[in-house]
Scaffold this motif. Structure first.
Motif: not given
Length: 324
Positions: A54-62
């Motif tokens: 989730g952390a890397r996916a959230a970073a990608a959204v940002g």
């Protein structure tokens, strides 16, 4: 779905990173190099959250948000730990209780709507917005869906926001995606061009992308964005002989529609709440509901678009508030 305005403010607390077993939020800022595309800069944009975390996916959204804003001539957004915490809270709660909505059902641990959640995270805001979705398989897929919706796109491209946080939960029938955008109290609105929405992504998916096909249909809830309330809540009365706290009340009028927010203290059993609305000194509307502890929103249709006052009686206590 619009979100009602904030009913109170709190002093900002020390930032706390949002992370839980099922929902995480990104705090790191990802700036794109000049001329770079989202495909080359935004790592994991085409990866499933369950695969990369989730952390890397959230970073990608940002990263995708900043790429789209910069491509449109807008400034990137600061990653703010409290906006991330509010986003993570809501993604977790939606996954845990199986709903997709900006207003959480009764019993939400961190607040009913995005304004409450952000306030409870310690962020004193003057403008707040939220995008949510469920079912899109990758960061790029959910961003494409949001940009294709006028309201969601407007949140992403709003010049007045300065901060953002992102939350993802892969639990339940997710992934559940949450974006929280905000500007703190006392910070002037940044300038920027008006961006037309909806719009196509600035960078399409790269050739040969291995993104998982989209579920049909993928659920996307309407966006939420609201300015600070025109009227601050009237202070509640002091604690009574029993020592219990008084309810909190605030009201915001939009033309002939009055949104009333009533917060009942923790431990309040289901009880009758009587709302009386006055304009020009006379009662024009009365509404009676039964509610327990928590924050509740009531909507009242007014006979005229003018200022007034309301009283909210809960048991033996009565709290008043004005509205413009």
């Amino acid at each position: 779905m619009s979100v009602p305005s904030r009913v109170r403010t709190r002093n900002a607390r020390r930032p706390v990173a949002a992370a839980s077993a099922v929902g995480v939020a990104v705090l790191a800022s990802l700036a794109a190099a000049p001329g770079a595309t989202a495909a080359t800069v935004c790592a994991d944009a085409d990866a499933a959250p369950a695969t990369v975390g989730g952390a890397r996916a959230a970073a990608a959204v940002g990263c995708l948000v900043d790429h789209e804003r910069q491509a449109a001539g807008l400034a990137p957004l600061n990653r703010e730990s409290r906006t991330a915490q509010a986003a993570g809270w809501h993604a977790d709660d939606m996954a845990a209780r199986g709903y997709v909505a900006h207003d959480a059902p009764i019993g939400a641990p961190h607040g009913t709507d995005v304004g409450d959640r952000l306030t409870n995270a310690g962020y004193v805001w003057t403008l707040v917005g939220e995008n949510i979705a469920r079912g899109q398989s990758t960061p790029r897929a959910v961003m494409t869906a949001w940009l294709a919706s006028a309201g969601h796109c407007a949140n992403v491209m709003r010049p007045g926001f300065t901060d953002a946080g992102f939350g993802i939960s892969t639990a339940g029938n997710g992934p559940y995606w949450t974006q929280v955008f905000a500007r703190p109290m006392g910070v002037a609105a940044p300038s920027g061009p008006a961006v037309s929405c909806p719009r196509a992504p600035a960078s399409p998916a790269p050739a040969g992308s291995t993104a998982v096909p989209e579920p049909v249909p993928a659920s996307t809830a309407p966006p939420a964005a609201t300015p600070a309330p025109a009227v601050a809540p009237a202070p509640g009365s002091a604690a009574g002989p029993s020592g219990s706290a008084a309810p909190r009340v605030a009201a915001v009028r939009q033309r002939c529609r009055l949104t009333v927010r009533v917060t009942l203290p923790a431990g309040t059993a289901r009880t009758r709440v009587v709302v009386r609305v006055r304009q020009r000194g006379r009662v024009v509307r009365t509404r009676t509901v039964t509610r327990a502890a928590g924050t509740h929103r009531l909507t009242v249709a007014l006979p005229a678009a003018r200022a007034g006052r309301l009283s909210v009686r809960v048991g033996a206590r009565t709290v008043t508030a004005a509205f413009r």
